[in-house]
Design a protein around this motif. Structure first.
Motif, mmCIF file in Angstrom:
data_model
loop_
_atom_site.group_PDB
_atom_site.id
_atom_site.type_symbol
_atom_site.label_atom_id
_atom_site.label_comp_id
_atom_site.label_asym_id
_atom_site.label_seq_id
_atom_site.Cartn_x
_atom_site.Cartn_y
_atom_site.Cartn_z
ATOM 1 N N ASP A 1 -49.320 55.617 8.041
ATOM 2 C CA ASP A 1 -48.305 54.412 8.311
ATOM 3 C C ASP A 1 -48.914 53.409 7.361
ATOM 4 O O ASP A 1 -47.958 52.469 7.205
ATOM 5 C CB ASP A 1 -48.411 54.007 9.704
ATOM 6 N N ILE B 1 -35.717 48.906 3.603
ATOM 7 C CA ILE B 1 -36.786 48.599 4.233
ATOM 8 C C ILE B 1 -38.252 48.736 3.662
ATOM 9 O O ILE B 1 -38.261 49.756 2.839
ATOM 10 C CB ILE B 1 -36.967 49.221 5.765
ATOM 11 N N GLY C 1 -49.834 48.837 2.539
ATOM 12 C CA GLY C 1 -49.202 48.047 3.467
ATOM 13 C C GLY C 1 -48.463 48.658 4.544
ATOM 14 O O GLY C 1 -48.436 49.841 4.988
ATOM 15 N N PHE C 2 -48.508 47.807 5.679
ATOM 16 C CA PHE C 2 -48.339 48.312 7.072
ATOM 17 C C PHE C 2 -47.098 47.438 7.577
ATOM 18 O O PHE C 2 -47.291 46.061 7.240
ATOM 19 C CB PHE C 2 -49.462 48.086 7.964
ATOM 20 N N GLY C 3 -46.213 47.994 8.155
ATOM 21 C CA GLY C 3 -45.101 47.076 8.327
ATOM 22 C C GLY C 3 -43.995 47.908 8.956
ATOM 23 O O GLY C 3 -44.049 48.980 9.800
ATOM 24 N N ARG C 4 -42.746 47.224 9.118
ATOM 25 C CA ARG C 4 -41.619 48.092 9.458
ATOM 26 C C ARG C 4 -41.378 49.354 9.091
ATOM 27 O O ARG C 4 -41.124 50.340 9.821
ATOM 28 C CB ARG C 4 -40.156 47.209 9.320
#
Ligand SMILES: Nc1ncnc2c1ncn2[C@@H]1O[C@H](COP(=O)(O)OP(=O)(O)O)[C@@H](O)[C@H]1O
Ligand SMILES: Nc1ncnc2c1ncn2[C@@H]1O[C@H](COP(=O)(O)OP(=O)(O)O)[C@@H](O)[C@H]1O
Ligand SMILES: Nc1ncnc2c1ncn2[C@@H]1O[C@H](COP(=O)(O)OP(=O)(O)O)[C@@H](O)[C@H]1O
Lengths: 443, 112, 443, 443, 112, 112
Positions: free
Chosen positions: F54, F86, F35-38
């Motif tokens: 990341d 998060i 997953g890529f995100g905040r």
């Protein structure tokens, strides 16, 4: 024998350096194992065990699919335990007790009568115990080799039962016939040998017996489900290569250790082993490069093992230059057996035990007869005449014994506990089914 | 919202990711898949047995975006992933009815 | 020489224990290899082969991306086969035949005139054959080290061709110059040596030649596609660590084996090697901890290898305490080269062959001049004065030969068969492209 | 001592073969290390280092989850560096300097006064340096064993600090008490020993100290997050088996090397070690087969290690047949401890250091008292009477020292730098958190 | 267009692939998944600790086809993947609004 | 029917699975994704070269349920997967037109 003179005592010490018998015999003041020779024998024994644990386990384990890797490891571990127990119980005695030309006796059962300081059972300056352990490592790896051919489809229980029976019917008799002073095929040590053949480190005893038994057993077992239809590539060429490196290094113990002393013959065996293996690996890969377009890591590894197998019976009998010549044969003939013969005949020798050990072992036994050189090893001299014929007789006897005995044992196992797992089990993989474990859990 | 599924060549992932970031799309989910199609695989030989690997490694990108962003995002992916050679992959677009951010229970466009 | 007296025979036996020449020379009754020394030499030879197969293969193989792991393994296997063949053919003879100060001759080509019982070629009590095999293991690992710098982007065919040429132009001459009794840089054995330098186990011959050649070759080759942009982390730190452990253990054969006998010097070399490697590993990791925030497994492994490289030329010449001091230099200076120098200069020494072997080998050669101690090894005494200057001269000659020869050979290969695969091939990975195999097939 | 007569010189040479003291003492013309014995000691030292790097690292590393594999490797590497430095600095001297019955002194700090040719510190014919290095390998593996119990949840910094303190409080004193000529528990060498116990190769010094310390430390540390709820299977049984094979082979150096010469006792130790390990592996797996339905690879491996642990204190004192009997105990009693005792008591001994080394080491110490045989080793004779009682006293002292010292040290570390990482860190895995690396990056 | 997602037993992949090829469907995307359902897993024991693996390895096939092909394709998959034993898996069908071939920018049925 | 796709933190899988089981949902398909995100990743250093990872490991759960169950199931997943930090992930809901059980050819709600 009274106490020896100074000169005799010097002669005894010189005998140690030259790895010959103590002239003053029982009177000798140095009846213990000779440190240099005994040290090398202990190292060699450790190296040959290293060939099985983990060498062969990785070489074979890498060649199967991931779902069966542990079944190979368990096979190697189980055989190590089972054969060690049998060896102590009676195996060593049946192999090296004087008995008759075909089998030993029970005089050394449970190592009866053996002592820490005892020497002479194997050779002049190595401990009898270490001799027994050195031979044990051979007795362990030989049956383990067989189950490369039957990989991915034979029950663990069947592997164990087959091994137990096979040791008594094939291995102990073969070891006795070829390496015991009273053995039927022991040219160097037995003046009355029926077949005056030579086998330096086990071409017949180890590689031919396992290779030919593997062929028969895998035929009786039948091919793996989907053989020829679904691809069954090695799950880890990295493990295969690691195993090859360990087999190569360990084989110095196997071959140079068979000199039973850190002497000139050991040095010769070490050298022929080194060259034959390295060059056979190169030749096999070059053959692939020319005939299949690419040199593969598996090609290099297969060639190295083939080179080691072929030089085994010859290591202490031939010159380095002969070893280089033998390397070319070792890189090409088993290559052809594995690449083409197997396809032609259609049996499922999963990891090519027959192609490499059966064919290679037979090839080595023949070439030993061709290249054995009295200038390298004095035992060759008196046997040289008619040696090639003797080698062929030994090959014949070995093949017949291995094939017949394996067939009989295989059917016994088949009709008692059975040889193969269920189809679902085979599809799921032997690791979880037979051992309740997985090889890798990476997430 | 729209779900954009793109099957691309693995070494294009970074570029695609960056071009989406340029559109302010900073969330996506990626997985390794094997693709079968026009692109031909390679052949492997292990001793006697030879076989062709026709399932090729691809990367699947899943990104859910607000309807109005869908076209721009698609275009950006196609542009970034293109090499012009067979096997570049596909983009598929479908409708997502609802999205929820687990952390905050936010729903809809605010969730993505 | 008539038959020796009892006293002479005793002196011969004492000479064996003390690893010196037999006073009665050819008349000696113990002209064969001496078991303890020869046993250790066989063990050492096996250990150094183990450094390459599988040690270095795993150390380097773990550092590349999974798609190129087999290309590293094939490189090690291919070099083993190729160099073994060349060594038997003429390499040994070109290295250790008397010839002239710069290169040997063909007097031992195909091991002509060598015998299983022969001793003295290497040292008093080890088999000539084992001496040749021991040296062969050095000849194998040296070129293999080079291709760490060029990993992931050099064609297998180019690796093989480069190696074949490089052995003749760089390795055989260097081995002759440094270790042959007639060699130009052989301070201990050659009274007429042009440069009276010392190199116990191969700081110049092995590590400097490979390290500096690696630097030039990777520059000519150019960086990997995406170097500096895409991350290229090691695919298996586990393999890296396993390889490091094997290199460490094998290095006892490399260094202590270079004493050519199981004597006091071997014991010293064993000890300095053990301490320098272990502590250099710790120092490197501590440096990381302080400067980068975390001590890494790769840091420990890199430090251990750097420590082994640095102590190599000094192992039999310096005290354990000097070895501890050298460990600190070994843990810090190559660390800086790898961490900062490389970034500054921007070449793509993929696996840091130059940073560790080039820098470390040079550092070791210098420190050997600084710490070599006559109390440790009597050969140092007569050479001590002006030794440091001699070491620098040897370094200069080694660097120039390596750099120039490598540049020439690299361009020959480049403009004949080419050095690099196509961009698509490099992107796909060398394993499937050059060898038609995959390293792991886990599903 | 004037120069020895011919007869005395012959006696000295015979003393070398028989691994006894030189009759002519300082006057001897062969005061250097004896090649065969010294060669075996160097080999043994290399083998025991191999047990830790990479043997134990793989055995333990394979048993943890993939996210923590590097933390195990780093632990083994860090301890190797740290303990090697301490050993050179003062550890060897504190262990083997005469000092008092409980601890040595600083007379050999920084190897002061030791020379390359020196012999006699360890035994008659092995180099003092090699003796120090051989003992160093034991000092390295002992603390490393402890951290199997604390795997997956102890900070690297805490591991290092704990080790540094533990060496001074537990290991150096124990090594001195059991193996130094002035040691409190050194039955064979110290006529005034308070406890006349015997420990051939480290049942108390190595396995009991590490095993019991592990139990206390893992209790103080507390269980891993999710222990008993989430499954925590070994991430690679393949690594576990490879590590087991390396431990097995390396253990020949550990046990047969403890004879300090390639003599009859070494041969006996080699043989008992081989048989006990192989058969204990089989027994453990058979116990699983009967009680849990399947023989597992981990079962074989656990049994082999248990067999090695149990035979360690007895290897040079008991007959092969006694070793076979001990193998059955070794295959069953630790099996029960690991399978049932642990569940009952509920502590999280992650990799069963206590179950295998603590229980096995204690069992071995007892059985040594039962089976030690004067016919095998003459040192047993004078001690045999009351030996079992002495063994129990030694066990008591070892347990008390290990438990108390570990508790104190653990709390010191806990309240200074802390023992455990944060919950998030433990969940993420120690590899990225403590070392900034991943074990495998396969895509 | 329709997206057909089939969760099948791993060893059935080849058969399913071939039966789709017979329909002229020469493109698909495959991924390894773990399935949880009625089919029971196996038990593993490591020393003291025993646990059941109830997530079983499955293969997920994703193939996007033109509407008119959907039924035929589904039938072919079901036929090829069936063993009749628990755990054979499922096929799910949903709508895809748009498909793009990255290499050519072709869209719709031409893209697949 | 509805398809619920949930991207969650790996260590939450067991809890989510159990909470779905409580609703009588005993079938699902799980895959490992990145997953890529905040949520920020970690940094790795190998000798000279340092880089940030990341893409974080996540678990994707796909479960197809009858329409009426969708909301309950979604709620259960969100509840079980929540840590409040998060990176907890997302849930996406879309429509599935048809489902088939390969073993029995059953279709629709009976198939799941
Ligand atoms: N009908 C389809 N459904 C799902 N995925 C597909 C389909 N066709 C192709 N793909 C995916 O797209 C990838 C590329 O397709 P391919 O035909 O090889 O080249 P191109 O994208 O250039 O047409 C395939 O590897 C596969 O993963
Ligand atoms: N409701 C569902 N949503 C998504 N996948 C499911 C669902 N139910 C089952 N599956 C998938 O189908 C596979 C087979 O289902 P299972 O109940 O084990 O056997 P069967 O398909 O025979 O009913 C499961 O392993 C899972 O991957
Ligand atoms: N637009 C999106 N499309 C698909 N997946 C997404 C999207 N945004 C986030 N994700 C997934 O959700 C995960 C968590 O998102 P992130 O922004 O890190 O934290 P949070 O869920 O708390 O907002 C990401 O790692 C990614 O896998």
């Amino acid at each position: 024998a009274g106490s020896p003179t100074l000169e005799q005592r010097i002669e005894d010490l010189e005998a140690y350096i030259n790895n010959v018998d103590r002239p003053s015999g029982d009177a000798s003041k140095i009846k213990a194992p000779g440190p240099g020779h005994n040290a090398w024998q202990m190292v060699s024994t450790a190296l040959v065990l290293f060939m099985t644990l983990p060498g062969l386990a990785l070489f074979y384990g890498g060649l199967v699919r991931a779902k069966n890797v542990l079944s190979i490891l368990a096979m190697c571990l189980g055989i190590t335990g089972l054969v060690s127990f049998l060896w102590w119980l009676c195996g060593y005695s049946l192999s090296f007790g004087s008995g008759n030309p075909f089998i030993g006796d029970l005089s050394y059962a449970m190592f009866k009568g053996m002592t820490p300081g005892g020497v002479g059972a194997g050779y002049w300056w190595i401990s009898d115990y270490i001799w027994a352990m050195f031979q044990l490592t051979f007795a362990i790896i030989t049956p383990a080799l067989i189950f490369g051919a039957t990989a991915e489809r034979m029950k663990f229980s069947a592997v164990m039962l087959f091994t137990a029976l096979w040791m008594f019917v094939v291995y102990f008799p073969m070891a006795h016939m070829v390496w015991s002073t009273t053995g039927f095929m022991c040219g160097p040590l037995n003046a009355d040998a029926g077949i005056k053949a030579i086998d330096f480190a086990g071409g017949t005893v180890v590689h031919m017996t396992s290779g030919w038994s593997a062929l028969i057993l895998c035929m009786i077992l039948g091919p793996r489900m989907g053989f020829g239809k679904v691809p069954m590539p090695p799950h880890s060429m990295v493990l295969v290569m690691v195993g090859t490196g360990m087999l190569y290094v360990g084989w110095f113990g196997f071959n140079a250790g068979s000199a039973l002393g850190a002497d000139a013959i050991a040095s010769n065996a070490f050298t022929t082993t080194f060259l034959c293996a390295a060059i056979a690996g190169l030749v096999w890969a070059l053959a692939e490069w020319m005939l299949r377009g690419k040199p593969s890591v598996l090609g290099f590894c297969s060639g190295i093992v083939a080179g080691l197998v072929v030089i085994t019976p010859a290591a202490g009998f031939v010159t380095p230059t002969s070893a280089v010549i033998m390397a070319f044969a070792a890189g090409i003939i088993p290559f052809i057996a594995v690449m083409y013969l197997k396809k032609m005949l259609g049996y499922d020798d999963a990891l090519d035990t027959f192609g490499v050990h059966g064919v290679g072992g037979t090839l080595g036994a023949i070439l030993t007869g061709v290249f054995a050189d009295p200038a390298v090893n004095s035992v060759v001299g008196p046997l040289k005449e008619g040696l090639l014929a003797a080698q062929f007789k030994a090959i014949g006897l070995t093949v017949v014994l291995s094939v017949v005995a394996t067939a009989v044992i295989a059917f016994i196992v088949k009709f008692t506990i059975g040889l193969r797992p269920s189809q679902d089990a085979e599809r799921e993989g032997l690791d979880t089914v037979d051992h309740g474990e997985e090889g890798y859990i990476l997430e | 919202m729209k779900k954009i599924e793109a099957i691309i060549k693995p070494f294009k992932l970074e570029e695609v990711k960056d071009s989406l970031a340029d559109l302010g799309i900073e969330g996506m989910t990626v997985s390794e898949v094997k693709g079968f199609g026009r692109q031909k695989g390679h052949t492997e030989i292990y001793r006697g047995s030879e076989y062709t690997v026709d399932f090729l490694p691809k990367i699947k990108i899943e990104v859910v975006v607000a309807d109005e962003l869908a076209e721009k995002a698609t275009g950006a992916i196609v542009k970034a992933a293109k090499t012009g050679k067979i096997g570049d992959g596909k983009v598929f677009i479908s409708t997502v009815e609802e999205a929820i951010r687990i952390r905050t229970d936010e729903t809809g466009d605010k969730a993505i």
